[in-house]
Design a protein around this motif. Sequence first.
Motif, PDB file in Angstrom:
ATOM      1  N   VAL A  49     -10.816  -3.684   3.566  1.00  0.00           N
ATOM      2  CA  VAL A  49      -9.672  -2.984   4.146  1.00  0.00           C
ATOM      3  C   VAL A  49      -9.604  -3.378   5.615  1.00  0.00           C
ATOM      4  CG1 VAL A  49      -8.667  -0.763   4.778  1.00  0.00           C
ATOM      5  CG2 VAL A  49      -9.759  -1.037   2.547  1.00  0.00           C
TER       6      VAL A  49
ATOM      7  N   ILE B 134      -7.614   2.731  -2.480  1.00  0.00           N
ATOM      8  CA  ILE B 134      -7.886   2.047  -1.208  1.00  0.00           C
ATOM      9  C   ILE B 134      -9.387   1.817  -1.025  1.00  0.00           C
ATOM     10  CG2 ILE B 134      -7.799   2.278   1.306  1.00  0.00           C
ATOM     11  CD1 ILE B 134      -5.147   3.852   0.919  1.00  0.00           C
TER      12      ILE B 134
ATOM     13  N   GLY C 257       0.803  -1.215   0.000  1.00  0.00           N
ATOM     14  CA  GLY C 257       0.000   0.000   0.000  1.00  0.00           C
ATOM     15  C   GLY C 257       0.834   1.262   0.000  1.00  0.00           C
TER      16      GLY C 257
ATOM     17  N   ILE D  96      -6.747  -5.052   1.453  1.00  0.00           N
ATOM     18  CA  ILE D  96      -5.684  -4.077   1.696  1.00  0.00           C
ATOM     19  C   ILE D  96      -5.473  -3.996   3.204  1.00  0.00           C
ATOM     20  CG2 ILE D  96      -4.970  -1.666   1.539  1.00  0.00           C
ATOM     21  CD1 ILE D  96      -6.488  -1.433  -1.073  1.00  0.00           C
TER      22      ILE D  96
END
Length: 242
Positions: free
Chosen positions: A188, A182, A67, A137
């Motif tokens: 996430v 993102i 990331g 992520i």
Amino acid sequence: MTQIQVLTDKPALITHALDLIVDKIHTTLEQQAQFTIALAGGSTPKPLYEALAQKSLPLEKIHIFWGDERYVAADHPDSNQLMARQAWLDQVKFPTVNIHPMPTGSNDPSVDAKTHNQELEEFFGVKAGEFPTFDLILLGMGDDGHTASLFPQTEALTVSDRLVTVGNKDGEPRLTFTYPLINNARCVMFLVAGDNKRPALRSIFSPNGDERLYPAKAVKPQGELLWLLDKGAGAELPKNWV
């Protein structure tokens, strides 16, 4: 959908994250041919990567990204890539072609950001201006509320037309995913540990918190948002939030 879970301590946080990730890998691969994950840097996820190295996983179907990355050589002690390789990727027979690090070798962060932007577009088969969808992520959070290399009141927070941009920490460049990339993820997962994170978390979960001062607050993916906190980080959150 947002979930906040407070675990008793950091080892419990890591164990829970490990179970969730392994389950997501297997569940996702029942429905599609590959699993894409972007790794986080910092000290908190290192034991998670070490634990993943002990798991039997279909490595040929897992694609690894990051990331964000410090703008240093791949073998530099501060490299997020190096940490993940030492803790996990080099400990198993991970296919080299499945590892997609951020480039940092041109001596121009903006050039390398553009290069990785193109690499992501080509890998996911999206056109310029479109945002691919990661399966997972992983993100950390600093005590200043930054995440990835999206730091408070920096230009990177405003970038909405690219997948990758140049972040800035005290004048030092970083490469980082942008908010739109993102926030296009299926899931996430934040991993946050330590008493020093409490003030930022209070502002992030407050309806009056400022996203430019606490960038992690602006992470609002189309899919799941999981906040995994240890007791030190999450002790002061209202009970009805957890």
